[in-house]
Design an enzyme around this catalytic site. Sequence first.
Site, PDB file in Angstrom:
ATOM      1  N   GLU A  99     -72.772   6.105  12.239  1.00  0.00           N
ATOM      2  CA  GLU A  99     -71.312   6.233  12.104  1.00  0.00           C
ATOM      3  C   GLU A  99     -70.845   6.325  10.659  1.00  0.00           C
ATOM      4  O   GLU A  99     -69.872   7.012  10.344  1.00  0.00           O
ATOM      5  CB  GLU A  99     -70.606   5.059  12.795  1.00  0.00           C
ATOM      6  CG  GLU A  99     -70.627   5.115  14.313  1.00  0.00           C
ATOM      7  CD  GLU A  99     -71.870   4.510  14.940  1.00  0.00           C
ATOM      8  OE1 GLU A  99     -72.889   4.306  14.228  1.00  0.00           O
ATOM      9  OE2 GLU A  99     -71.841   4.242  16.153  1.00  0.00           O
ATOM     10  N   GLU A 101     -75.420   1.645  21.005  1.00  0.00           N
ATOM     11  CA  GLU A 101     -74.583   0.506  21.415  1.00  0.00           C
ATOM     12  C   GLU A 101     -74.661   0.289  22.928  1.00  0.00           C
ATOM     13  O   GLU A 101     -74.636  -0.847  23.400  1.00  0.00           O
ATOM     14  CB  GLU A 101     -73.141   0.722  20.940  1.00  0.00           C
ATOM     15  CG  GLU A 101     -73.045   0.595  19.408  1.00  0.00           C
ATOM     16  CD  GLU A 101     -71.680   0.961  18.855  1.00  0.00           C
ATOM     17  OE1 GLU A 101     -71.205   2.066  19.180  1.00  0.00           O
ATOM     18  OE2 GLU A 101     -71.095   0.164  18.116  1.00  0.00           O
TER      19      GLU A 101
HETATM   20  N1  3HC Z   1     -70.019  14.377  19.838  1.00  0.00           N
HETATM   21  C1  3HC Z   1     -69.699  15.652  20.128  1.00  0.00           C
HETATM   22  N2  3HC Z   1     -70.501  16.703  19.861  1.00  0.00           N
HETATM   23  C2  3HC Z   1     -71.678  16.433  19.271  1.00  0.00           C
HETATM   24  C3  3HC Z   1     -72.077  15.140  18.925  1.00  0.00           C
HETATM   25  C4  3HC Z   1     -71.196  14.075  19.255  1.00  0.00           C
HETATM   26  N3  3HC Z   1     -71.512  12.808  18.981  1.00  0.00           N
HETATM   27  N4  3HC Z   1     -73.294  15.205  18.347  1.00  0.00           N
HETATM   28  C5  3HC Z   1     -73.646  16.496  18.331  1.00  0.00           C
HETATM   29  N5  3HC Z   1     -72.676  17.250  18.876  1.00  0.00           N
HETATM   30  C6  3HC Z   1     -72.695  18.702  19.090  1.00  0.00           C
HETATM   31  C7  3HC Z   1     -72.775  19.453  17.783  1.00  0.00           C
HETATM   32  O1  3HC Z   1     -71.489  19.675  17.244  1.00  0.00           O
HETATM   33  C8  3HC Z   1     -73.458  20.733  18.210  1.00  0.00           C
HETATM   34  O2  3HC Z   1     -72.489  21.554  18.802  1.00  0.00           O
HETATM   35  P1  3HC Z   1     -72.591  23.151  18.687  1.00  0.00           P
HETATM   36  O3  3HC Z   1     -73.904  23.525  19.296  1.00  0.00           O
HETATM   37  O4  3HC Z   1     -71.389  23.616  19.415  1.00  0.00           O
HETATM   38  O5  3HC Z   1     -72.534  23.428  17.204  1.00  0.00           O
HETATM   39  C9  3HC Z   1     -74.407  20.285  19.303  1.00  0.00           C
HETATM   40  O6  3HC Z   1     -73.911  19.010  19.748  1.00  0.00           O
HETATM   41  C10 3HC Z   1     -75.835  20.118  18.857  1.00  0.00           C
HETATM   42  O7  3HC Z   1     -75.864  19.306  17.680  1.00  0.00           O
HETATM   43  P2  3HC Z   1     -76.845  19.607  16.472  1.00  0.00           P
HETATM   44  O8  3HC Z   1     -76.779  21.037  16.115  1.00  0.00           O
HETATM   45  O9  3HC Z   1     -76.545  18.583  15.434  1.00  0.00           O
HETATM   46  O10 3HC Z   1     -78.254  19.324  17.175  1.00  0.00           O
HETATM   47  P3  3HC Z   1     -79.564  18.679  16.594  1.00  0.00           P
HETATM   48  O11 3HC Z   1     -80.554  18.731  17.674  1.00  0.00           O
HETATM   49  O12 3HC Z   1     -79.880  19.264  15.263  1.00  0.00           O
HETATM   50  O13 3HC Z   1     -79.205  17.141  16.324  1.00  0.00           O
HETATM   51  C11 3HC Z   1     -78.304  14.980  16.794  1.00  0.00           C
HETATM   52  C12 3HC Z   1     -78.912  16.279  17.366  1.00  0.00           C
HETATM   53  C13 3HC Z   1     -79.341  14.238  15.964  1.00  0.00           C
HETATM   54  C14 3HC Z   1     -77.893  14.124  17.947  1.00  0.00           C
HETATM   55  C15 3HC Z   1     -77.101  15.334  15.895  1.00  0.00           C
HETATM   56  O14 3HC Z   1     -76.243  16.190  16.609  1.00  0.00           O
HETATM   57  C16 3HC Z   1     -76.283  14.161  15.432  1.00  0.00           C
HETATM   58  O15 3HC Z   1     -76.637  13.507  14.477  1.00  0.00           O
HETATM   59  N6  3HC Z   1     -75.140  13.946  16.103  1.00  0.00           N
HETATM   60  C17 3HC Z   1     -74.174  12.957  15.686  1.00  0.00           C
HETATM   61  C18 3HC Z   1     -74.609  11.579  16.024  1.00  0.00           C
HETATM   62  C19 3HC Z   1     -73.539  10.615  15.622  1.00  0.00           C
HETATM   63  O16 3HC Z   1     -72.973  10.662  14.554  1.00  0.00           O
HETATM   64  N7  3HC Z   1     -73.271   9.662  16.516  1.00  0.00           N
HETATM   65  C20 3HC Z   1     -72.289   8.666  16.267  1.00  0.00           C
HETATM   66  C21 3HC Z   1     -70.987   9.148  16.769  1.00  0.00           C
HETATM   67  S1  3HC Z   1     -69.682   8.035  16.367  1.00  0.00           S
HETATM   68  C22 3HC Z   1     -69.834   6.789  17.471  1.00  0.00           C
HETATM   69  O17 3HC Z   1     -70.741   6.772  18.255  1.00  0.00           O
HETATM   70  C23 3HC Z   1     -68.763   5.745  17.394  1.00  0.00           C
HETATM   71  C24 3HC Z   1     -69.132   4.539  18.209  1.00  0.00           C
HETATM   72  O18 3HC Z   1     -69.688   3.582  17.376  1.00  0.00           O
HETATM   73  C25 3HC Z   1     -67.910   3.939  18.869  1.00  0.00           C
END
Ligand code: 3HC
Length: 695
Positions: free
Chosen positions: A128, A108
């Site tokens: 999301e 975004e």
């Molecule tokens: N917020 C906070 N912490 C996050 C995070 C986030 N968005 N995404 C990942 N983390 C943290 C994980 O909890 C993890 O923490 P830990 O090491 O303490 O367990 C660490 O970051 C590493 O994450 P992964 O183990 O998942 O690492 P990968 O390399 O396997 O994957 C990734 C990376 C593809 C970025 C994956 O973490 C992911 O899919 N993250 C979520 C992405 C997501 O859902 N984004 C949308 C959020 S909602 C949003 O943006 C709302 C908006 O529209 C207003």
Amino acid sequence: MAKLTQSVDLTSRGRVAVITVDNPPVNALSQHVRQGLRDGITQAQGDHAVQAIVIVCAGRTFIAGADITEFGKPPAEPGLHGVLDMIEGSSKPVIAAIHGTALGGGLEVTLACHYRVGVKDARFGLPEVKLGLLPGAGGTQRLPRVVGAEKALQMIVSGDPIRADEALKVGLIDEIVDGDLTAAGVAFAEKVLNEKRPLKKIRDLNDKIATAKAKPEIFSEFRKSVARQTRGFRAPENCIKAVEAAVTLPFDEGIKRERELFQELMRSPESKAQRYFFFAEREAAKIPDVPASTPGKEIKKAAVIGAGTMGGGIAMNFANVGIPVTVVEMNQEALDRGLGIVRKNYEATASRGRLTAADVEKRMGLITGTTDWNAVKDADIVIEAVFEEMPIKKEVFAKLDGLAKPDAILATNTSTLDVNEIASATRRPESVIGTHFFSPANVMRLLENVRGAKSSPTAVSTVMTLGRRIQKVPVLVGVCHGFVGNRMLHQRGTQAEQLILQGALPHQVDKVLTDFGFPMGPFAMGDMAGLDVGWRIRKGLGRKSPVADRICELGRFGQKTGSGYFKYEKGDRTPIPDPDVEKIIVDVATEQGITRRFISDEEILQRLLYPMVNEGAKILEEKIAIRASDIDVIWVYGYGWPVYRGGPMFWADQLGLKNVRDKLNEFRKQSGDAFWTPAPFLDRLANEGKSFTGQ
Ligand code: 3HC
Ligand code: NAI
């Protein structure tokens, strides 16, 4: 260089300002990142020497989304919307330079920029929906204006990211760049300046949504096409409504609508469960006494003993990620049969277009079949998947002990036997561990790794790392009958049997669970797995299950024979209630002196699921599972527990443990059956007003 906040700095390269975000591990949009972006844009705007702005990230990825840990807390200024408005409203062109994954709020941010460039292996998505939410910072309004409503629907409702080449094709990015990313971003900014390209504000683009405006039926068609996979989830419908708003409303009103729909989801129990589960899944990777730094054994070669239902599937997991694997069988016939099934599986995937013919050959080429046990000598891990009989398992492990490399990991796929006893057949019990795959082993994501009393940290670390490498979700558990998943499933099965004798029918019981969100109920599941397996085991043990036994005596083994608890039409897997089975149930009940009565759906649900929660409490007290959320991960990935209900332990927490405990006591009173006695741990938490998961 100006450090704007702890995670954002501002530098300049000639007339181009560079805002760099560095918020490990995934550059989530925490408060200080938002503030840094806001201050960076403000300073660059006010600086006469600056003519364009590049936003880039340090570390392994571009911004991967909002900071999920901030959800549910009071909002901290500045809000993301305001920051994005500033970016989009900048009078100087803003360019996002992207690597890794631009996800959610991260994508975004880029959509508020005037131009986007990315490296070849970057990914772009709005995931999301997987958290039970929708893109709440303009994503549902801006993405359709760039890629069209249909593509936006597909991306937002699936939550799956797209690759850079596709992003370029659909117009989401302007260029694929290589080399140093900051330099590439700056070079692109120079091009924008030199060519006097306009400030492209996505909010003002209407061409792509005009198509959908003229064809509003795309929304109803899309709803129909995703109905099956989105059943029970709340977020997908709100996502669709938000994209619809992008097409039908002016931009600012669409944004308002998006915010309402987002807030509705944020308050929903489904999103609470899905957000909990996001962290539960990641938590499961953490073993308190085996830190991530514990060296595991590198797996360059694997061996699997047994090419039956499980062995073949397990071997495929290795081949799928390029690890050569040898499959050892008792005789050539069993080997040919097993590897024949593996080939058929791959060819079926290829026929659906998900593998090329060359991929099939490549993967088959990594699997070597043999009847010669010497083949295990160079394997780094050996996974045993032979018949479920202790003497055979011990014989196999004694043999492996004599042949395998001294530092090889020796794993068993047993689903019920004592891993410690199996380990005792070797002189190296520290190298022995359980790797409990679920059927079909090449498909199911769960891997229950079973730590024996003597399993070494190296063995634990190896199978946890290996699990992730073969794209499973590994969860570590301890030794007990049935481990975590099947031990809890057994409780549910016991009640399912009681319920049909006392007055319910198989289709009613199954429907209660499918309405709850499971893909199928216990009776349809039995028919799918084959009722003869359990029948044979019961006969061997001298045990009885009167209804199931009688059904099997009629040769009704489930789907494979066209009937079991249900009937099946030829070539169709839909279970059809069968009056013949109802008669068997009524007969057995009469013989046992049971007066059948009406049983409500609510009672069915409680009697099926509360005993599982109670067993989960015992599992926690015995320290068979490390934490309650691990049990939830096992149930979601291994047994189809609907993720929007978090898992059995989270679900019980939402009901209130006191309520669950009191109901168990009530059932005990009514039935006089000690089966219902609340576990001491559950009782204690209920008395203290606490929960299993802290939720
Ligand atoms: N917020 C906070 N912490 C996050 C995070 C986030 N968005 N995404 C990942 N983390 C943290 C994980 O909890 C993890 O923490 P830990 O090491 O303490 O367990 C660490 O970051 C590493 O994450 P992964 O183990 O998942 O690492 P990968 O390399 O396997 O994957 C990734 C990376 C593809 C970025 C994956 O973490 C992911 O899919 N993250 C979520 C992405 C997501 O859902 N984004 C949308 C959020 S909602 C949003 O943006 C709302 C908006 O529209 C207003
Ligand atoms: P299966 O009967 O389909 O296959 C077992 C295979 O092992 C046969 O092909 C047999 O020829 C071979 N075998 C037996 N003894 C052997 C020996 N000494 N040396 C080499 N090969 C030998 O059994 P399945 O279902 O694959 O089960 C295997 C193991 O996996 C069991 O421990 C079972 O409990 C476990 N398991 C099974 C699940 C299932 O759904 N089928 C799920 C999870 C675990």
